[in-house]
Design a protein around this motif. Structure first.
Motif, PDB file in Angstrom:
ATOM      1  N   LEU A 439       5.703 -12.705  -6.083  1.00  0.00           N
ATOM      2  CA  LEU A 439       4.402 -12.682  -5.416  1.00  0.00           C
ATOM      3  C   LEU A 439       3.340 -12.002  -6.268  1.00  0.00           C
ATOM      4  CD1 LEU A 439       5.174 -12.017  -1.633  1.00  0.00           C
ATOM      5  CD2 LEU A 439       4.213 -14.067  -2.681  1.00  0.00           C
ATOM      6  N   ARG A 440       3.736 -11.084  -7.115  1.00  0.00           N
ATOM      7  CA  ARG A 440       2.767 -10.462  -8.017  1.00  0.00           C
ATOM      8  C   ARG A 440       2.215 -11.484  -9.001  1.00  0.00           C
ATOM      9  NH1 ARG A 440       4.566  -5.314 -10.981  1.00  0.00           N
ATOM     10  NH2 ARG A 440       2.302  -5.141 -11.259  1.00  0.00           N
ATOM     11  N   ASP A 441       3.068 -12.378  -9.465  1.00  0.00           N
ATOM     12  CA  ASP A 441       2.601 -13.417 -10.388  1.00  0.00           C
ATOM     13  C   ASP A 441       1.573 -14.335  -9.735  1.00  0.00           C
ATOM     14  OD1 ASP A 441       4.211 -12.462 -12.394  1.00  0.00           O
ATOM     15  OD2 ASP A 441       5.821 -13.908 -12.078  1.00  0.00           O
ATOM     16  N   GLN A 442       1.612 -14.413  -8.392  1.00  0.00           N
ATOM     17  CA  GLN A 442       0.671 -15.260  -7.666  1.00  0.00           C
ATOM     18  C   GLN A 442      -0.529 -14.478  -7.124  1.00  0.00           C
ATOM     19  OE1 GLN A 442       2.762 -18.025  -4.898  1.00  0.00           O
ATOM     20  NE2 GLN A 442       4.621 -17.151  -5.761  1.00  0.00           N
ATOM     21  N   SER A 443      -0.568 -13.181  -7.412  1.00  0.00           N
ATOM     22  CA  SER A 443      -1.674 -12.315  -6.974  1.00  0.00           C
ATOM     23  C   SER A 443      -1.915 -12.440  -5.471  1.00  0.00           C
ATOM     24  CB  SER A 443      -2.966 -12.649  -7.741  1.00  0.00           C
ATOM     25  OG  SER A 443      -2.779 -12.493  -9.124  1.00  0.00           O
ATOM     26  N   TRP A 444      -0.846 -12.482  -4.697  1.00  0.00           N
ATOM     27  CA  TRP A 444      -0.972 -12.700  -3.258  1.00  0.00           C
ATOM     28  C   TRP A 444      -1.365 -11.408  -2.543  1.00  0.00           C
ATOM     29  CZ3 TRP A 444      -1.026 -16.815  -0.076  1.00  0.00           C
ATOM     30  CH2 TRP A 444      -0.922 -16.567   1.298  1.00  0.00           C
ATOM     31  N   PHE A 445      -2.244 -11.542  -1.560  1.00  0.00           N
ATOM     32  CA  PHE A 445      -2.568 -10.405  -0.703  1.00  0.00           C
ATOM     33  C   PHE A 445      -2.747 -10.880   0.731  1.00  0.00           C
ATOM     34  CE2 PHE A 445      -6.751 -12.017  -1.773  1.00  0.00           C
ATOM     35  CZ  PHE A 445      -7.500 -11.829  -0.616  1.00  0.00           C
ATOM     36  N   CYS A 446      -2.535  -9.938   1.655  1.00  0.00           N
ATOM     37  CA  CYS A 446      -2.657 -10.229   3.090  1.00  0.00           C
ATOM     38  C   CYS A 446      -3.973  -9.749   3.664  1.00  0.00           C
ATOM     39  CB  CYS A 446      -1.509  -9.574   3.865  1.00  0.00           C
ATOM     40  SG  CYS A 446       0.107 -10.298   3.580  1.00  0.00           S
ATOM     41  N   GLY A 447      -4.375  -8.529   3.328  1.00  0.00           N
ATOM     42  CA  GLY A 447      -5.546  -7.920   3.932  1.00  0.00           C
ATOM     43  C   GLY A 447      -5.140  -6.878   4.959  1.00  0.00           C
ATOM     44  N   ARG A 448      -5.954  -5.845   5.091  1.00  0.00           N
ATOM     45  CA  ARG A 448      -5.604  -4.717   5.949  1.00  0.00           C
ATOM     46  C   ARG A 448      -5.454  -5.127   7.408  1.00  0.00           C
ATOM     47  NH1 ARG A 448      -5.430   0.667   6.872  1.00  0.00           N
ATOM     48  NH2 ARG A 448      -6.391   1.455   8.782  1.00  0.00           N
ATOM     49  N   ASN A 449      -6.388  -5.903   7.927  1.00  0.00           N
ATOM     50  CA  ASN A 449      -6.310  -6.273   9.342  1.00  0.00           C
ATOM     51  C   ASN A 449      -5.075  -7.113   9.626  1.00  0.00           C
ATOM     52  OD1 ASN A 449      -8.636  -4.891  10.009  1.00  0.00           O
ATOM     53  ND2 ASN A 449      -9.972  -6.672   9.741  1.00  0.00           N
ATOM     54  N   ALA A 450      -4.700  -7.976   8.690  1.00  0.00           N
ATOM     55  CA  ALA A 450      -3.485  -8.780   8.867  1.00  0.00           C
ATOM     56  C   ALA A 450      -2.264  -7.882   8.877  1.00  0.00           C
ATOM     57  CB  ALA A 450      -3.373  -9.828   7.763  1.00  0.00           C
ATOM     58  N   ARG A 451      -2.233  -6.874   8.002  1.00  0.00           N
ATOM     59  CA  ARG A 451      -1.099  -5.949   7.993  1.00  0.00           C
ATOM     60  C   ARG A 451      -1.065  -5.110   9.265  1.00  0.00           C
ATOM     61  NH1 ARG A 451      -2.278  -2.452   4.568  1.00  0.00           N
ATOM     62  NH2 ARG A 451      -4.049  -3.316   3.421  1.00  0.00           N
ATOM     63  N   MET A 452      -2.235  -4.797   9.797  1.00  0.00           N
ATOM     64  CA  MET A 452      -2.276  -4.113  11.085  1.00  0.00           C
ATOM     65  C   MET A 452      -1.711  -5.016  12.177  1.00  0.00           C
ATOM     66  SD  MET A 452      -6.000  -2.231  10.869  1.00  0.00           S
ATOM     67  CE  MET A 452      -5.806  -1.226  12.331  1.00  0.00           C
ATOM     68  N   SER A 453      -2.026  -6.301  12.120  1.00  0.00           N
ATOM     69  CA  SER A 453      -1.497  -7.249  13.103  1.00  0.00           C
ATOM     70  C   SER A 453       0.021  -7.331  13.028  1.00  0.00           C
ATOM     71  CB  SER A 453      -2.108  -8.632  12.891  1.00  0.00           C
ATOM     72  OG  SER A 453      -3.513  -8.619  13.103  1.00  0.00           O
ATOM     73  N   ALA A 454       0.564  -7.164  11.822  1.00  0.00           N
ATOM     74  CA  ALA A 454       2.012  -7.248  11.642  1.00  0.00           C
ATOM     75  C   ALA A 454       2.756  -6.159  12.396  1.00  0.00           C
ATOM     76  CB  ALA A 454       2.364  -7.171  10.153  1.00  0.00           C
ATOM     77  N   CYS A 455       2.051  -5.108  12.813  1.00  0.00           N
ATOM     78  CA  CYS A 455       2.692  -4.012  13.549  1.00  0.00           C
ATOM     79  C   CYS A 455       2.814  -4.300  15.036  1.00  0.00           C
ATOM     80  CB  CYS A 455       1.896  -2.722  13.357  1.00  0.00           C
ATOM     81  SG  CYS A 455       1.795  -2.152  11.647  1.00  0.00           S
ATOM     82  N   LEU A 456       2.190  -5.369  15.525  1.00  0.00           N
ATOM     83  CA  LEU A 456       2.221  -5.672  16.955  1.00  0.00           C
ATOM     84  C   LEU A 456       3.610  -6.137  17.364  1.00  0.00           C
ATOM     85  CD1 LEU A 456      -1.214  -7.505  17.158  1.00  0.00           C
ATOM     86  CD2 LEU A 456      -0.679  -5.219  18.012  1.00  0.00           C
ATOM     87  N   ALA A 457       3.967  -5.868  18.600  1.00  0.00           N
ATOM     88  CA  ALA A 457       5.324  -6.133  19.091  1.00  0.00           C
ATOM     89  C   ALA A 457       5.319  -7.346  20.009  1.00  0.00           C
ATOM     90  CB  ALA A 457       5.867  -4.915  19.813  1.00  0.00           C
ATOM     91  N   LEU A 458       5.654  -8.511  19.459  1.00  0.00           N
ATOM     92  CA  LEU A 458       5.659  -9.751  20.236  1.00  0.00           C
ATOM     93  C   LEU A 458       6.623  -9.666  21.409  1.00  0.00           C
ATOM     94  CD1 LEU A 458       4.918 -12.726  20.692  1.00  0.00           C
ATOM     95  CD2 LEU A 458       6.673 -13.343  19.009  1.00  0.00           C
ATOM     96  N   GLU A 459       7.813  -9.112  21.190  1.00  0.00           N
ATOM     97  CA  GLU A 459       8.824  -9.067  22.254  1.00  0.00           C
ATOM     98  C   GLU A 459       8.329  -8.263  23.453  1.00  0.00           C
ATOM     99  OE1 GLU A 459      10.716  -9.925  18.413  1.00  0.00           O
ATOM    100  OE2 GLU A 459       9.379  -8.342  19.101  1.00  0.00           O
ATOM    101  N   ARG A 460       7.653  -7.159  23.189  1.00  0.00           N
ATOM    102  CA  ARG A 460       7.158  -6.328  24.283  1.00  0.00           C
ATOM    103  C   ARG A 460       6.022  -7.016  25.035  1.00  0.00           C
ATOM    104  NH1 ARG A 460       6.942  -0.132  21.819  1.00  0.00           N
ATOM    105  NH2 ARG A 460       9.182   0.221  21.813  1.00  0.00           N
ATOM    106  N   VAL A 461       5.088  -7.605  24.281  1.00  0.00           N
ATOM    107  CA  VAL A 461       3.967  -8.285  24.922  1.00  0.00           C
ATOM    108  C   VAL A 461       4.459  -9.463  25.741  1.00  0.00           C
ATOM    109  CG1 VAL A 461       1.843  -9.586  24.498  1.00  0.00           C
ATOM    110  CG2 VAL A 461       2.331  -7.532  23.164  1.00  0.00           C
ATOM    111  N   SER A 462       5.490 -10.150  25.250  1.00  0.00           N
ATOM    112  CA  SER A 462       6.034 -11.302  25.967  1.00  0.00           C
ATOM    113  C   SER A 462       6.603 -10.921  27.320  1.00  0.00           C
ATOM    114  CB  SER A 462       7.124 -11.985  25.123  1.00  0.00           C
ATOM    115  OG  SER A 462       6.591 -12.473  23.909  1.00  0.00           O
ATOM    116  N   LEU A 463       7.041  -9.660  27.447  1.00  0.00           N
ATOM    117  CA  LEU A 463       7.594  -9.191  28.715  1.00  0.00           C
ATOM    118  C   LEU A 463       6.553  -8.494  29.583  1.00  0.00           C
ATOM    119  CD1 LEU A 463      11.151  -7.877  27.797  1.00  0.00           C
ATOM    120  CD2 LEU A 463      10.501 -10.053  28.806  1.00  0.00           C
ATOM    121  N   GLY A 464       5.296  -8.634  29.201  1.00  0.00           N
ATOM    122  CA  GLY A 464       4.240  -8.062  30.014  1.00  0.00           C
ATOM    123  C   GLY A 464       3.921  -6.615  29.716  1.00  0.00           C
TER     124      GLY A 464
END
Length: 606
Positions: A439-464
């Motif tokens: 991925l370094r060879d491709q200079s890939w980045f996500c962005g801070r807000n996307a990385r913040m989104s990655a911390c969200l818990a889908l399983e918990r939200v799915s259960l209300g």
């Protein structure tokens, strides 16, 4: 055991698992996720604070909020995404119109999100599969990881989440140590010493807990001292109980498996309420400027437990008999027993050690200078924050004395990114992401807000166990007020802990203006309330949009973890690498571990 035979055993042992995917196959999975995120990452990178000022819904959505809410709810209820409504005339990629780049087919997006998450990619193995593999070809003795004395029940001195994490991970670490023939463990980012203490007390491993915070290190020292006292009392009570009820002892009680408490998620001392959102998750949704850092939280449950124990409970004593009433033979016998007991305690203390250390460690740190008694060891990290998780993997690769690694990361929003144009520069390529050369060879980045989104818990939200929408809504409308009436709406000052103290929206805004040191007299109460009334009908847009961000979270987390797995796959001297689901995601959303073992012969030839 011959080195060549050991290498053969490792290869045969793990060929059966998905983790035996080659480097090329892992890179192919990364490409699949990248392709999906190249289309959808804009949603994850949209900041909730700017939802109304940037008119986010109109920019990205060509469907109604109601359609999104129904589709996401249907996906959660049926454990599968609804079918998308694509026609021959539609030109979409993952549900987004090719011409307008707006979402037109929510069903197609949800199906693609499931397919590009770690479970959908099918590259992880379970904790049970890993343990089975490690035990099938363990050392010549064939014995399971040794346990010292009585089995400690973690839920008696930890909350349910921490108990689940420590009991699940400690067994894996003990098996890794036995597999590699080592007795030492280095716990990076050890914090309060939960995992370290348990590994030491339960499995007899010599554990060095390293944390950059001297406060954590001091607390870990004190906690470990109390736990040792409790452990001795616990073992005495357990031995007495076994002696009385030996005939009725069940096989399950002798299995050595650390089980959760009888109340499931509920600790006898502390429980996590349903429907709550963690501090990390709230920060993700509302932004770091709005984290409620001062919310009062319950005291640590094990502190409540240990501090409540009397000295008599910690160190039980038998009824005292005056020495004058003892015979000379009895006095001599007791003296001899006391000397023997002290000698045994000294021996036990020497072999079962948890040593908390304060240090900031990187891949360049000389571990043998930090730990004078260091031998070959297993390196572990339980929820190591931000860049510490990738640094743990770099240390494992760089240090010959590290035989295996088991790393569970967290706080993806604190990762540094080498190629993020909006991020801070990293020195000598030591950023947290990307870690792999691919991925370094491709200079890939996500962005801070996307990385913040990655911390969200889908399983918990799915259960209300849902999103605190009102606080997010208040902050977004406040941003509109700041834009319209104050030139400093992009100030670096933080709003901070305001919502939890506010009695109304008007009170919230006034508290926030005072916190930002702005003139609140410019606005009347009716002016402030009019903003609330104007945007309140659009609150559903924000709710639906945040649910989409939650849906994308596993895909972004998957890319971050695949990058770490790819990094280990790129190394030549590792016999085994895998992503392992260690925890129940409902109890512990950051549930994946990166596991690696070095080839025995290659490790010893360094």
């Amino acid at each position: 055991m011959p080195h060549s035979f050991t290498r053969f055993v490792f290869k045969e042992l793990f060929n059966m698992f998905p983790s035996s995917y080659s480097l090329t196959e892992i890179q192919h999975r990364i490409d699949e996720v990248k392709t999906f995120l190249s289309v959808t990452l804009s949603i994850a990178n949209a900041h909730t604070v700017e939802f109304y000022t940037q008119d986010v819904w109109q920019r990205f959505m060509a469907v109604s909020p109601e359609e999104v809410l129904v589709a996401v709810s249907s996906c959660s209820d049926q454990q599968g995404a609804p079918e998308h409504r694509g026609t021959e005339q539609s030109r979409t990629t993952f549900g987004f119109c090719i011409d307008t780049n707006r979402l037109v087919d929510i069903g197609e997006l949800l199906q693609a999100a499931q397919a590009h998450s770690l479970p959908g990619l099918g590259i992880c193995i379970s904790r049970d599969e890993l343990l089975q593999a490690l035990r099938e070809n363990r050392s010549e003795s064939g014995a399971p990881p040794a346990e010292i004395g009585a089995e400690l029940q973690t839920d008696e001195f930890m909350n349910s989440k921490k108990s689940h994490e420590v009991s699940s991970m400690s067994e894996v670490v003990a098996c890794l140590a036995q597999r590699c023939g080592v007795k030492q463990v280095i716990d990076v980012g050890s914090g309060k010493g939960y995992l370290s203490s348990f590994l030491s007390l339960q499995y007899g491993l010599q554990v060095y807990g390293i944390d950059s915070s001297s406060t954590n290190t001091h607390g870990a020292h004190e906690r470990n001292r109390k736990l040792k006292k409790f452990s001795r009392a616990y073992q005495k009570r357990s031995k007495a109980g076994r002696a009385q009820g030996k005939a009725s002892h069940s096989p399950q009680e002798e299995s050595g498996e650390v089980k959760p408490g009888p109340n499931g998620d509920d600790d006898v001392l502390f429980s996590v309420g349903a429907g709550t959102v963690s501090q990390e998750e709230e920060e993700v949704l509302i932004g770091s400027s709005d984290v409620n850092a001062a919310v009062e939280r319950p005291s640590e449950p094990e502190e409540l437990f240990l501090n409540a124990l009397s000295v008599d409970v910690l160190q039980p004593t038998s009824p005292r008999v005056p020495a004058s009433q003892l015979s000379a033979e009895e006095r001599e016998r007791r003296k001899r027993e006391n000397l023997e007991r002290k000698a045994q305690n000294r021996a036990a203390s020497a072999s079962v050690v948890f040593s908390p250390l304060t240090s900031y460690v990187t891949a360049e740190t000389e571990l043998r200078e930090l730990i004078g008694e260091l031998e070959d060891a297993v390196m572990v990290g339980l929820h190591t924050c931000g860049d510490l998780a990738p640094s743990t993997l770099r240390m494992f690769v760089a240090k010959a004395e590290l035989a295996a690694v088991c790393s569970v990361g967290c706080c993806y929003h604190l990762l540094s990114e080498e190629f993020d144009p909006a991020g801070q520069e990293c020195s000598r390529g030591m950023c947290g992401f990307p870690l792999s050369q691919y991925l370094r060879d491709q200079s890939w980045f996500c962005g801070r807000n996307a990385r913040m989104s990655a911390c969200l818990a889908l399983e918990r939200v799915s259960l209300g166990q849902g999103i605190q929408m009102e606080s997010l809504f208040y902050r977004a409308v406040l941003h509109v007020i700041l834009r319209d009436h104050y030139s400093s709406f992009k100030s670096e000052k933080r709003v901070g802990n305001v919502y939890s103290k506010a009695k109304s929206f008007v009170d919230y805004v006034r508290r926030a203006l005072r916190r930002l040191e702005l003139d609140e007299s410019k606005l009347s109460d009716s002016d402030i309330q009019s903003y609330h009334d104007t945007y309140r009908p659009r609150m559903g847009e924000m709710h639906a949009f945040n649910l989409l961000k939650v849906t994308l979270a596993p895909c972004i987390e998957g890319l971050l973890l695949l990058d770490r797995l790819c990094y280990l796959k790129e190394q030549e001297d590792l016999s085994f690498t895998a992503l392992v689901q260690l925890f129940d995601p409902l109890l512990s959303p950051r549930c994946y571990a990166v596991v690696g073992l070095k080839s025995y012969g290659d490790r010893n030839s360094r």
